[in-house]
Design a protein around this motif. Structure first.
Motif, PDB file in Angstrom:
ATOM      1  N   TYR A  18       0.768  -1.070   0.047  1.00  0.00           N
ATOM      2  CA  TYR A  18      -0.044  -0.021  -0.073  1.00  0.00           C
ATOM      3  C   TYR A  18       0.865   1.361   0.105  1.00  0.00           C
ATOM      4  CZ  TYR A  18      -3.385   3.380   1.553  1.00  0.00           C
ATOM      5  OH  TYR A  18      -4.313   4.464   1.583  1.00  0.00           O
ATOM      6  N   ALA A  19       1.887   1.145   0.908  1.00  0.00           N
ATOM      7  CA  ALA A  19       2.820   2.305   0.774  1.00  0.00           C
ATOM      8  C   ALA A  19       3.619   2.704  -0.460  1.00  0.00           C
ATOM      9  CB  ALA A  19       4.105   2.214   1.704  1.00  0.00           C
ATOM     10  N   PHE A  20       4.073   1.597  -1.158  1.00  0.00           N
ATOM     11  CA  PHE A  20       4.452   1.847  -2.589  1.00  0.00           C
ATOM     12  C   PHE A  20       3.431   2.143  -3.537  1.00  0.00           C
ATOM     13  CE2 PHE A  20       7.803  -0.739  -1.130  1.00  0.00           C
ATOM     14  CZ  PHE A  20       9.002  -0.417  -1.779  1.00  0.00           C
ATOM     15  N   GLY A  21       2.237   1.800  -3.378  1.00  0.00           N
ATOM     16  CA  GLY A  21       1.096   2.192  -4.153  1.00  0.00           C
ATOM     17  C   GLY A  21       0.737   3.674  -4.059  1.00  0.00           C
ATOM     18  N   CYS A  22       0.866   4.442  -2.911  1.00  0.00           N
ATOM     19  CA  CYS A  22       0.421   5.714  -2.840  1.00  0.00           C
ATOM     20  C   CYS A  22       1.473   6.777  -3.375  1.00  0.00           C
ATOM     21  CB  CYS A  22       0.517   5.800  -1.112  1.00  0.00           C
ATOM     22  SG  CYS A  22      -0.798   5.206  -0.010  1.00  0.00           S
ATOM     23  N   PHE A  23       2.328   6.282  -3.864  1.00  0.00           N
ATOM     24  CA  PHE A  23       3.428   7.189  -4.627  1.00  0.00           C
ATOM     25  C   PHE A  23       2.918   7.131  -5.985  1.00  0.00           C
ATOM     26  CE2 PHE A  23       6.244   6.131  -1.156  1.00  0.00           C
ATOM     27  CZ  PHE A  23       6.944   7.244  -1.091  1.00  0.00           C
ATOM     28  N   LEU A  24       1.981   8.354  -6.458  1.00  0.00           N
ATOM     29  CA  LEU A  24       1.144   8.315  -7.470  1.00  0.00           C
ATOM     30  C   LEU A  24       2.457   8.766  -8.362  1.00  0.00           C
ATOM     31  CD1 LEU A  24      -2.343   9.426  -6.852  1.00  0.00           C
ATOM     32  CD2 LEU A  24      -1.635   7.323  -7.190  1.00  0.00           C
ATOM     33  N   THR A  25       2.653   8.292  -9.590  1.00  0.00           N
ATOM     34  CA  THR A  25       3.766   8.595 -10.587  1.00  0.00           C
ATOM     35  C   THR A  25       3.399   9.937 -11.196  1.00  0.00           C
ATOM     36  OG1 THR A  25       4.385   6.369 -10.725  1.00  0.00           O
ATOM     37  CG2 THR A  25       5.438   8.013 -12.289  1.00  0.00           C
ATOM     38  N   ALA A  26       2.061  10.176 -11.451  1.00  0.00           N
ATOM     39  CA  ALA A  26       1.591  11.161 -12.257  1.00  0.00           C
ATOM     40  C   ALA A  26       1.650  12.426 -11.375  1.00  0.00           C
ATOM     41  CB  ALA A  26       0.156  10.923 -12.521  1.00  0.00           C
ATOM     42  N   GLU A  27       1.867  12.287 -10.232  1.00  0.00           N
ATOM     43  CA  GLU A  27       1.765  13.578  -9.297  1.00  0.00           C
ATOM     44  C   GLU A  27       3.323  13.757  -9.218  1.00  0.00           C
ATOM     45  OE1 GLU A  27       0.669  16.378  -6.876  1.00  0.00           O
ATOM     46  OE2 GLU A  27      -0.703  14.914  -7.226  1.00  0.00           O
ATOM     47  N   ILE A  28       4.233  13.041  -9.153  1.00  0.00           N
ATOM     48  CA  ILE A  28       5.448  13.243  -9.243  1.00  0.00           C
ATOM     49  C   ILE A  28       6.052  14.004 -10.247  1.00  0.00           C
ATOM     50  CG2 ILE A  28       7.991  12.222  -8.905  1.00  0.00           C
ATOM     51  CD1 ILE A  28       6.773  10.076  -7.185  1.00  0.00           C
ATOM     52  N   VAL A  29       5.795  13.465 -11.321  1.00  0.00           N
ATOM     53  CA  VAL A  29       5.971  13.855 -12.954  1.00  0.00           C
ATOM     54  C   VAL A  29       5.588  15.163 -13.181  1.00  0.00           C
ATOM     55  CG1 VAL A  29       5.476  13.588 -15.282  1.00  0.00           C
ATOM     56  CG2 VAL A  29       6.101  11.485 -13.991  1.00  0.00           C
ATOM     57  N   ALA A  30       4.160  15.546 -12.574  1.00  0.00           N
ATOM     58  CA  ALA A  30       3.880  16.981 -12.807  1.00  0.00           C
ATOM     59  C   ALA A  30       4.420  17.998 -11.962  1.00  0.00           C
ATOM     60  CB  ALA A  30       2.095  16.990 -12.308  1.00  0.00           C
ATOM     61  N   ARG A  31       5.021  17.458 -10.793  1.00  0.00           N
ATOM     62  CA  ARG A  31       5.455  18.329  -9.876  1.00  0.00           C
ATOM     63  C   ARG A  31       6.929  18.798 -10.457  1.00  0.00           C
ATOM     64  NH1 ARG A  31       3.355  19.968  -5.177  1.00  0.00           N
ATOM     65  NH2 ARG A  31       1.446  18.543  -4.556  1.00  0.00           N
ATOM     66  N   CYS A  32       7.551  17.677 -10.886  1.00  0.00           N
ATOM     67  CA  CYS A  32       9.145  17.872 -11.520  1.00  0.00           C
ATOM     68  C   CYS A  32       9.064  18.318 -12.870  1.00  0.00           C
ATOM     69  CB  CYS A  32       9.589  16.318 -11.844  1.00  0.00           C
ATOM     70  SG  CYS A  32      10.097  15.396 -10.224  1.00  0.00           S
ATOM     71  N   LEU A  33       7.871  18.479 -13.626  1.00  0.00           N
ATOM     72  CA  LEU A  33       8.100  19.008 -15.201  1.00  0.00           C
ATOM     73  C   LEU A  33       7.441  20.120 -15.226  1.00  0.00           C
ATOM     74  CD1 LEU A  33       7.519  15.942 -17.559  1.00  0.00           C
ATOM     75  CD2 LEU A  33       9.599  16.802 -16.724  1.00  0.00           C
ATOM     76  N   ALA A  34       6.347  20.519 -14.306  1.00  0.00           N
ATOM     77  CA  ALA A  34       5.544  21.555 -14.358  1.00  0.00           C
ATOM     78  C   ALA A  34       5.530  22.293 -13.020  1.00  0.00           C
ATOM     79  CB  ALA A  34       4.168  21.359 -14.853  1.00  0.00           C
ATOM     80  N   GLY A  35       6.033  21.858 -12.094  1.00  0.00           N
ATOM     81  CA  GLY A  35       6.401  22.551 -10.724  1.00  0.00           C
ATOM     82  C   GLY A  35       4.702  22.808 -10.052  1.00  0.00           C
ATOM     83  N   VAL A  36       3.775  21.919 -10.311  1.00  0.00           N
ATOM     84  CA  VAL A  36       2.592  22.208  -9.886  1.00  0.00           C
ATOM     85  C   VAL A  36       1.972  20.663  -9.339  1.00  0.00           C
ATOM     86  CG1 VAL A  36       1.754  24.360 -11.073  1.00  0.00           C
ATOM     87  CG2 VAL A  36       1.268  21.985 -11.986  1.00  0.00           C
ATOM     88  N   ALA A  37       0.865  20.641  -8.762  1.00  0.00           N
ATOM     89  CA  ALA A  37       0.426  19.441  -8.500  1.00  0.00           C
ATOM     90  C   ALA A  37      -0.313  19.057  -9.630  1.00  0.00           C
ATOM     91  CB  ALA A  37      -0.581  19.452  -7.182  1.00  0.00           C
ATOM     92  N   VAL A  38      -0.808  17.722  -9.645  1.00  0.00           N
ATOM     93  CA  VAL A  38      -1.367  16.988 -10.928  1.00  0.00           C
ATOM     94  C   VAL A  38      -2.812  17.739 -11.035  1.00  0.00           C
ATOM     95  CG1 VAL A  38      -2.308  15.112  -9.635  1.00  0.00           C
ATOM     96  CG2 VAL A  38      -1.830  14.934 -11.987  1.00  0.00           C
ATOM     97  N   ARG A  39      -3.326  18.124  -9.712  1.00  0.00           N
ATOM     98  CA  ARG A  39      -4.787  18.748  -9.935  1.00  0.00           C
ATOM     99  C   ARG A  39      -4.693  19.875 -10.740  1.00  0.00           C
ATOM    100  NH1 ARG A  39      -4.445  17.694  -4.215  1.00  0.00           N
ATOM    101  NH2 ARG A  39      -5.895  16.235  -3.334  1.00  0.00           N
ATOM    102  N   SER A  40      -3.611  20.647 -10.828  1.00  0.00           N
ATOM    103  CA  SER A  40      -3.800  21.936 -11.668  1.00  0.00           C
ATOM    104  C   SER A  40      -3.226  21.557 -13.031  1.00  0.00           C
ATOM    105  CB  SER A  40      -2.641  22.859 -11.238  1.00  0.00           C
ATOM    106  OG  SER A  40      -2.873  23.037  -9.773  1.00  0.00           O
TER     107      SER A  40
END
Length: 205
Positions: A18-40
């Motif tokens: 469960y802990a591994f699954g909680c790392f949403l890759t889309a969230e990480i990619v959005a923050r790294c490439l766009a500097g914002v949360a994936v909600r934005s």
């Protein structure tokens, strides 16, 4: 091995997955490439389609790779943690935990990512040949119907008797749990006459 120890190891594997699954890759990619949360980003959904459409195909591929990697790591970690005692059951609980963490991450309000890719990766790791065949059948259904939901649900459905036959009731029950997660996430696509609504399962994640 004492029964209590076996139960404890299963719970630990489920929590670790469960802990591994909680790392949403889309969230990480959005923050790294766009500097914002994936909600934005785009429609705010943490899935491959949204990320690829707004941030490019390379970003979408990064989400795919990340989701596959985190699932493999979850299974590997649980196997290393409990394999001498649990053997393949460690991968069962680690994978189911990863699916649950991806679909219902504890730190993110609302929903997580659609769990089809995580579930498929777990099937291939846990049932290397038969699981891959289930996923292949799901891919054919997706191409034939042009709807991602039917392919993912078919693969999970086929995995249930396969898991029962290969490893028994405990494994079959784990496959049933994964199917219910996918059905819940896609309930408005499968049962459009129902009340409420969440994501569209045409979106890949």
């Amino acid at each position: 091995m004492p029964v209590e120890q076996g139960y404890l190891l299963k719970v630990l594997c489920l929590l670790a997955g469960y802990a591994f699954g909680c790392f949403l890759t889309a969230e990480i990619v959005a923050r790294c490439l766009a500097g914002v949360a994936v909600r934005s980003v785009g429609n705010g959904e943490p899935n491959v389609e949204n990320i690829a459409r707004r941030l490019g195909k390379a970003a979408g591929l990064a989400v795919v790779a990340g989701d596959i990697l985190k699932t493999v790591l979850a299974c590997w970690f649980c196997y290393r943690l409990a394999a001498p005692e649990l053997e393949h059951v460690a991968v069962l609980y680690g994978g189911v935990g990863a699916v649950l963490g991806h679909a219902f991450p504890v730190w993110r309000r609302g929903r997580g990512g659609y769990a089809a890719l995580v579930a498929a990766t777990w099937l291939v790791v846990y049932l290397p040949i038969t699981g891959a065949l289930c996923c292949l059948a799901g891919a054919v259904a997706t191409i034939g119907t042009k709807r991602w939901v039917w392919g993912s649900v078919l693969a999970a459905l086929l995995a249930i008797p396969v898991a029962f036959l290969q490893f028994g009731a405990q494994s079959g029950s784990g496959a049933v749990a994964v199917l219910f997660v996918l059905l819940w996430q896609c309930r408005t696509e499968i049962f459009p006459f129902g009340a409420g609504g969440t994501r569209s399962c045409r979106k890949k994640d």
